[in-house]
Every structure is written in C-alpha cells, then in structure tokens.
Design a protein around this motif. Structure first.
Motif, PDB file in Angstrom:
ATOM      1  N   ARG A  94     -29.752 123.270 119.285  1.00 32.39           N
ATOM      2  CA  ARG A  94     -29.287 122.934 120.640  1.00 32.39           C
ATOM      3  C   ARG A  94     -28.849 121.479 120.720  1.00 32.39           C
ATOM      4  O   ARG A  94     -27.825 121.160 121.326  1.00 32.39           O
ATOM      5  CB  ARG A  94     -30.383 123.204 121.663  1.00 32.39           C
ATOM      6  N   GLU A  95     -29.635 120.579 120.128  1.00 31.39           N
ATOM      7  CA  GLU A  95     -29.266 119.163 120.120  1.00 31.39           C
ATOM      8  C   GLU A  95     -27.923 118.957 119.411  1.00 31.39           C
ATOM      9  O   GLU A  95     -27.095 118.154 119.845  1.00 31.39           O
ATOM     10  CB  GLU A  95     -30.344 118.322 119.437  1.00 31.39           C
ATOM     11  N   HIS A  96     -27.719 119.671 118.321  1.00 30.93           N
ATOM     12  CA  HIS A  96     -26.461 119.546 117.590  1.00 30.93           C
ATOM     13  C   HIS A  96     -25.281 120.009 118.451  1.00 30.93           C
ATOM     14  O   HIS A  96     -24.246 119.329 118.516  1.00 30.93           O
ATOM     15  CB  HIS A  96     -26.510 120.357 116.297  1.00 30.93           C
TER      16      HIS A  96
ATOM     17  N   ARG B 168     -25.127 120.245 121.777  1.00 33.18           N
ATOM     18  CA  ARG B 168     -24.964 119.389 122.962  1.00 33.18           C
ATOM     19  C   ARG B 168     -24.404 118.004 122.636  1.00 33.18           C
ATOM     20  O   ARG B 168     -23.604 117.459 123.380  1.00 33.18           O
ATOM     21  CB  ARG B 168     -26.299 119.208 123.671  1.00 33.18           C
ATOM     22  N   HIS B 169     -24.874 117.409 121.522  1.00 34.95           N
ATOM     23  CA  HIS B 169     -24.548 116.013 121.242  1.00 34.95           C
ATOM     24  C   HIS B 169     -23.886 115.798 119.880  1.00 34.95           C
ATOM     25  O   HIS B 169     -23.721 114.657 119.464  1.00 34.95           O
ATOM     26  CB  HIS B 169     -25.817 115.159 121.318  1.00 34.95           C
ATOM     27  N   GLN B 170     -23.570 116.867 119.151  1.00 36.91           N
ATOM     28  CA  GLN B 170     -22.950 116.803 117.826  1.00 36.91           C
ATOM     29  C   GLN B 170     -23.769 115.953 116.849  1.00 36.91           C
ATOM     30  O   GLN B 170     -23.227 115.307 115.960  1.00 36.91           O
ATOM     31  CB  GLN B 170     -21.511 116.272 117.901  1.00 36.91           C
ATOM     32  N   ARG B 171     -25.073 115.984 117.003  1.00 37.65           N
ATOM     33  CA  ARG B 171     -25.963 115.228 116.106  1.00 37.65           C
ATOM     34  C   ARG B 171     -26.262 116.034 114.859  1.00 37.65           C
ATOM     35  O   ARG B 171     -26.347 117.245 114.896  1.00 37.65           O
ATOM     36  CB  ARG B 171     -27.274 114.906 116.811  1.00 37.65           C
TER      37      ARG B 171
ATOM     38  N   TYR C 239     -32.031 113.739 112.358  1.00 41.06           N
ATOM     39  CA  TYR C 239     -33.181 113.649 113.245  1.00 41.06           C
ATOM     40  C   TYR C 239     -34.359 113.083 112.457  1.00 41.06           C
ATOM     41  O   TYR C 239     -34.396 113.175 111.238  1.00 41.06           O
ATOM     42  CB  TYR C 239     -33.564 115.038 113.779  1.00 41.06           C
TER      43      TYR C 239
END
Length: 81
Positions: free
Chosen positions: A41-43, A45-48, A51
């Motif tokens: 989900r983080e990836h 939402r924020h293309q991260r 971690y």
C-alpha cells in the motif's frame, strides 16, 4: 536494470488472518502477509521502494505487527530472507 512491464495483478488482503492473494494464488499469510500488505500500500500511495524496521515501529505503524511473535518474525525474515 530496467523494470519489465507486465500485466496488472489483483492483490487481495484478508485481515482476519493476514492472507494475501495475487489474482487467485495464495502468496503468504500471518504477520508476513500483514507486513507485505502494508508495504505494498505504501508503494502504491507514495511510490516508495525502501523501508526500515525502525520506521515500521513508529506510532501508527505498530498495529500491523501487534500479533504473537510479530516483531521476532519480521526481524527473522528481513535478516535471513
């Protein structure tokens, strides 16, 4: 190395047991599944792509890993996987 474009995959998450499915294929469950879902989900939402375990311990991140053996499991998987 360039990233190869592929067909989209449907990712489904079931919080009752932390199961993750890619299309119709079971990938993983439990603490590892909850962690995968959070990072995916983080990836999105924020293309991260990177971690840290310290970051995952910050307030607001903890509930994903508040399961029996949660942190022990994460450290084993990240350090020996």
């Amino acid at each position: 190395m360039p990233i190869r474009q592929t067909e989209p995959v449907e990712v489904r998450y079931y919080p009752c047991d932390g199961s993750v499915f890619l299309d119709t294929h079971h990938l993983i469950k439990g603490v590892a599944g909850s962690l995968f879902w959070k990072l995916a989900r983080e990836h999105v939402r924020h293309q991260r792509c990177e971690y840290s375990t310290r970051e995952l311990r910050l307030p607001g991140h903890q509930p994903v890993l508040d399961k029996p053996g949660g942190w022990h499991c994460v450290h084993c998987r990240l350090n020996h996987g």
